[in-house]
Scaffold this active site. Structure first.
Site, PDB file in Angstrom:
ATOM      1  N   GLU A   1     136.392  94.918  63.243  1.00  0.00           N
ATOM      2  CA  GLU A   1     136.472  95.958  62.213  1.00  0.00           C
ATOM      3  C   GLU A   1     135.243  95.952  61.312  1.00  0.00           C
ATOM      4  OE1 GLU A   1     140.238  95.660  60.189  1.00  0.00           O
ATOM      5  OE2 GLU A   1     141.247  96.739  61.812  1.00  0.00           O
TER       6      GLU A   1
ATOM      7  N   GLU B   1     144.740  97.109  68.042  1.00  0.00           N
ATOM      8  CA  GLU B   1     145.677  96.441  67.140  1.00  0.00           C
ATOM      9  C   GLU B   1     146.691  97.443  66.616  1.00  0.00           C
ATOM     10  OE1 GLU B   1     144.029  94.491  63.728  1.00  0.00           O
ATOM     11  OE2 GLU B   1     142.397  93.583  64.851  1.00  0.00           O
TER      12      GLU B   1
HETATM   13  C1  GAL Z   1     143.232  94.327  60.826  1.00  0.00           C
HETATM   14  C2  GAL Z   1     142.395  93.121  61.215  1.00  0.00           C
HETATM   15  C3  GAL Z   1     143.242  91.971  61.683  1.00  0.00           C
HETATM   16  C4  GAL Z   1     144.391  91.768  60.736  1.00  0.00           C
HETATM   17  C5  GAL Z   1     145.188  93.040  60.656  1.00  0.00           C
HETATM   18  C6  GAL Z   1     146.392  92.957  59.771  1.00  0.00           C
HETATM   19  O1  GAL Z   1     142.562  95.115  59.914  1.00  0.00           O
HETATM   20  O2  GAL Z   1     141.478  93.451  62.223  1.00  0.00           O
HETATM   21  O3  GAL Z   1     142.452  90.819  61.765  1.00  0.00           O
HETATM   22  O4  GAL Z   1     143.902  91.408  59.491  1.00  0.00           O
HETATM   23  O5  GAL Z   1     144.368  94.051  60.134  1.00  0.00           O
HETATM   24  O6  GAL Z   1     147.040  94.205  59.670  1.00  0.00           O
END
Ligand code: GAL
Length: 678
Positions: free
Chosen positions: A145, A301
Site C-alpha cells: 500500500e 486484501e
Molecule cells: C491494509 C494493510 C494491511 C492491514 C490492513 C488492515 O491497509 O495493507 O497490512 O493493515 O489494512 O485492514
C-alpha cells in the site's frame, strides 16, 4: 494460475514454528491456494544491517509448497527495521510543517531517501537471489500500500529530489517561473537552489507548485517501486510483479503506476455500515480492471469480518463477505485474498478479524463461510482470464483531481469522487457496466462517455474528447470542466474554452451554493427536481456561431439564474454532448443518464430487480453471468437466461426465474447465444 486465487496475508513470523503445520492443515481445509508471505518481516530477515536470516522463510516456504500452496512473496520493504532509522535518522519522513515522523508504526520512510532506497534494494536483491527458482514462488508483492500513511515528505532530501524532478520537467528556471505563474505574489526564482516543496506557508502556496508536488510525490514513490521491480525482473522475468492499491486513492496516479505492474491488485475494506458500500466496492473493482486495461486483477486484501481502524468497527453480516468477494470476481478479479490468515496476538491489529480467529475455528461464525467460498471458487476455473466488456466510459484523471481539490476555488465543497459517484451510482443501479478511462485514451469502443468535473485538461485530452463527439460519440460532462491547462493556468476566452464549441455554450460565471441548500430546476416536461452544490451562469452559443448553440433541456427555476440553462444538449459533428451546470439529485441523474444511455444504444446487463447487481464476464467458451443480491429480501430475477448455475443452486428456479436469498449469489454459465453484445 489456472484456478482463482484464494488465500491471504500470512505472517508466520508472528507465531512459533509449532503452529505452522496447523496453518497448512487449515489452509487446505479452507481451499487456500495462494498466500502472501513476509509483508512486514524486514527486521526478521535482516536483523541488523547486512546480516540476514532467511532460515525461517526457507522453512515456511517448503511447508507451504509441500501443501501445494503457492506464494506471493513480499519484498518486506514497507516497514523499515529499527536499525535503519537508528543509523540513518535522515530517512524518516517530515511533514509540511517540519514535524518528523518517528519509527514505531510502519511506513516511516521518506520516499526520496537514498539510505532507504539503498537498503530496500539490497534486501530485495538478496531475496530475489535466494528465491528466484523456488517452486512455491508465484508472484512478487512489492512493498505494501504505497503512500497509505506517508504519501508525501517535505524533508531536505525530498526538496533536493523535487528540484531534480523539476529540472527534468522544465529544463530552465525561466520555464518553471512561467509554469508556476511566479509573477503572482512575487515568487520568481533566480536559481534551482531557491526552490522548495510547498512547506507550511503563511497562506496558500502557489497552486501550480502544489500540483507539481503531487506529481512528484506520486513519482517518488513509484521510483521506490521501480527500484525493487527492476531487481525482480532481472532475476525472475517471468514471475509477475504487483503492489497492492487502495481503491480510489488520491495521492498516487494509479494510471501511471498500473503501467508498471504485471497484475493490478487492490485492498478493499467497504464499511458494513455504509449503505453505499456495495456500490463503492463495485466502482473500485471497475477501476482496478480499467487500470489493468481489462486484464484480470486480484483482490489482494479484504477482511472476513471486522476491521479495527474505524471508530466503531461493524461486523459483516452473514453472507456479506461472500457477496463482496463475488463482486470482485464479477468485476474482473481472478483472486480473492484476505488480510490476514491468522489473527495476531500482539500489535496494533490484534482486534482486526482474520480467517483463523483467536479462538477455535469451530466456534468462528466466519470460518464456515470461508470454507464454503474456498470450495465454490474451485468450481469456477472457467472464470479465470474472462473479460468484462463495457459500453460506457467514465473519465478519471488524477492530475485534474489534484488540481480541482487544491484550495482557493469558488467552492471547497466540490470533491471529485462525490461527483464520480453521482454518475456511477446511476449506472450501478441500472446494471450498466462501465470502464474508467483517461481523457487521452481511445474512446471509440464506448457508446457513451461520462466526464465528471474534468477541471484540468491537457490539450491532447481536450482534443480527444471533442474528437470523440465529432466522430459520433455521446458525452455527458459536468460543471467546472475544461477550466485550466496542465500547469493549472486558466484557459482564456470564455469557460470552458476547449469544450465551448462542442457543448454549444459559454459559462460566464460560477455561483456555488451554500452547503445544505438546493435550487429547483425545471425540465422540459415541466417537472422540477432539486439540485445542489453549484450553479453556473450559462449562455447558449448563438445558433449561427461555431457549431451552433445548445438546446436547453432544464433550467434553473428560482433565484438570480431563474430561467437560465441548467442542463443543455448539443448536436455536434456526428454525435452530441450534454452539459450539467449543477449537481442533479440522484433521481434526476438516474433519469437523465437512462435517457442518454438508451439513445446511445447502451444496454443493461440484464433487467434485474432493485438491489440485484448483474455483471457478465466473457470467456472464450461462452459468457458467465454473475447475479448478486445486495438487498435484505429474497428476489426473483426473471430476465436471467437459462444456463447452469456454477454454484450449484440450479434447483431453485421458480417459473424460470433465478431466486436469490438476501446476500446470495448466482454464477450462471450462459448458453452461447443468450448473452447480449456487452
Ligand atoms: C491494509 C494493510 C494491511 C492491514 C490492513 C488492515 O491497509 O495493507 O497490512 O493493515 O489494512 O485492514
Amino acid at each position: 494460475m489456472p484456478h482463482l486465487a484464494y488465500g491471504g496475508d500470512y505472517n508466520p513470523e508472528q507465531w512459533r514454528e509449532e503452529v505452522w503445520p496447523d496453518d497448512i492443515r487449515l489452509m487446505l481445509e479452507a481451499g487456500v491456494n495462494l498466500v502472501t508471505v513476509g509483508v512486514f518481516s524486514w527486521s526478521r530477515l535482516e536483523p541488523t544491517g547486512g546480516t540476514y536470516d532467511f532460515g525461517w522463510l526457507d522453512r515456511i516456504l517448503s511447508l507451504l509448497h509441500g501443501g501445494g500452496i503457492a506464494v506471493d512473496l513480499a519484498t518486506a520493504t514497507a516497514s523499515p527495521p529499527p536499525w535503519l532509522s537508528h543509523e540513518h535518522p535522515e530517512m524518516l519522513p517530515v511533514l509540511a510543517d517540519g514535524v518528523r515522523l518517528w519509527p514505531g508504526a510502519r511506513q516511516h520512510y521518506c520516499p526520496s531517501s537514498p539510505a532507504y532506497r539503498l537498503a530496500a534494494r539490497r534486501l530485495v536483491e538478496r531475496m530475489a537471489e535466494r528465491y528466484a527458482r523456488h517452486p512455491a514462488l508465484a508472484m512478487w508483492h512489492v512493498g505494501n500500500e504505497y503512500g497509505c500513511h506517508v504519501p508525501a515528505c517535505w524533508c531536505d532530501e525530498s526538496a533536493r529530489d523535487f528540484r531534480h524532478w523539476l529540472e527534468r520537467r522544465y529544463g530552465t528556471v525561466d520555464a518553471l517561473n512561467r509554469a508556476w505563474g511566479a509573477d503572482f505574489w512575487s515568487q520568481r526564482y533566480s536559481s534551482w537552489e531557491e526552490i522548495l516543496p510547498p512547506r507550511r506557508a503563511p497562506t496558500w502556496s502557489n497552486p501550480s507548485q502544489q500540483l507539481d508536488f503531487f506529481r512528484f510525490c506520486s513519482d517518488a514513490l513509484l521510483e521506490c517501486f521501480e527500484i525493487e521491480r527492476a531487481v525482480l525482473k532481472e532475476r525472475t522475468p517471468d514471475v509477475p510483479v504487483t503492489t497492492n492499491f487502495m481503491n480510489v486513492f488520491k495521492p498516487l496516479d494509479y494510471w501511471r503506476w498500473a503501467e508498471r505492474e504485471d497484475i493490478v491488485s487492490n485492498d478493499s475494506y467497504p464499511d458494513p455500515g455504509d449503505p453505499d458500500a456495495g456500490m463503492r466496492a463495485a466502482m473500485a473493482g471497475d477501476l482496478m480492471r480499467s487500470l489493468g486495461r481489462g486484464r484480470p486483477w486480484v483482490l489482494m486484501e479484504q477482511t472476513p469480518n471486522r476491521v479495527n481502524w474505524r471508530p466503531v468497527n461493524l461486523a459483516k453480516a452473514p453472507g456479506q463477505m461472500r457477496l463482496w468477494s463475488y463482486q470482485a470476481i464479477a468485476r474482473g478479479a481472478d483472486g480473492v485474498m484476505f488480510f490476514q490468515w491468522r489473527q495476531s496476538r500482539a500489535g496494533a491489529e490484534k482486534f482486526h478479524s482474520a480467517l483463523v480467529p483467536h479462538g477455535s475455528v469451530e466456534a468462528s461464525p466466519t470460518w464456515p463461510e470461508v470454507v464454503k467460498l474456498g470450495a465454490e471458487l474451485k468450481r469456477l476455473d472457467v472464470v479465470c482470464g474472462a473479460r468484462v466488456k463495457a459500453q460506457v466510459g467514465i473519465v478519471i484523471d488524477w492530475e485534474s483531481w489534484w488540481a480541482l481539490e487544491l484550495p482557493s476555488k469558488p467552492s471547497t465543497e466540490l470533491r471529485l469522487m462525490d461527483q464520480v459517484e453521482s454518475y456511477y451510482r446511476a449506472l450501478f443501479d441500472g446494471n450498466v457496466t462501465a470502464d474508467f478511462v483517461r481523457p487521452t485514451d481511445d474512446l471509440s469502443r464506448f457508446r457513451l462517455v461520462l466526464v465528471p468535473n474534468l477541471y484540468l485538461v491537457s490539450d491532447d485530452g481536450a482534443r480527444n474528447l471533442v474528437g470523440y463527439v465529432r466522430g459520433g460519440g455521446r458525452l455527458v460532462m459536468s460543471f467546472f470542466s475544461g477550466i485550466v491547462d496542465s500547469a493549472d493556468h486558466v484557459r482564456l476566452g470564455g469557460y470552458p474554452a476547449p469544450f465551448r464549441e462542442m457543448l454549444g455554450i459559454e459559462v460566464v460565471d460560477f455561483l456555488p451554493l451554500p452547503a445544505g441548500t438546493t435550487v429547483p430546476i425545471r425540465w422540459s416536461d415541466g417537472t422540477t427536481t432539486p439540485s445542489s452544490l453549484w450553479t453556473e451562469l450559462v449562455n447558449l452559443s448563438s445558433p449561427g456561431g461555431d457549431g451552433g448553440g445548445a438546446a436547453k433541456i432544464a433550467e434553473f427555476a428560482s433565484g438570480v439564474l431563474d430561467g437560465r440553462p441548467a442542463v443543455t444538449r448539443h448536436e455536434y459533428g456526428n454525435g452530441n454532448a450534454h452539459y450539467l451546470a449543477t449537481r442533479l439529485d440522484a433521481t434526476a441523474m438516474a433519469e437523465l443518464l437512462r435517457r442518454v444511455a438508451t439513445e446511445a444504444g447502451v444496454t443493461p446487463v440484464v433487467n434485474a430487480p432493485a438491489g440485484v447487481e448483474a455483471i457478465r464476464r466473457e470467456a472464450p467458451g461462452g459468457s458467465i453471468l454473475f447475479l448478486m443480491n445486495h438487498s435484505e429480501e429474497s428476489v426473483d430475477v426473471r430476465a436471467a437466461p437459462t444456463g447452469e448455475d456454477l454454484l450449484g443452486a440450479g434447483g431453485d428456479r421458480p417459473g424460470g426465474a433465478v431466486r436469490l436469498k438476501p446476500r446470495d449469489v448466482a454464477v450462471i454459465r450462459e448458453p452461447r447465444d443468450s448473452a447480449s453484445d456487452g
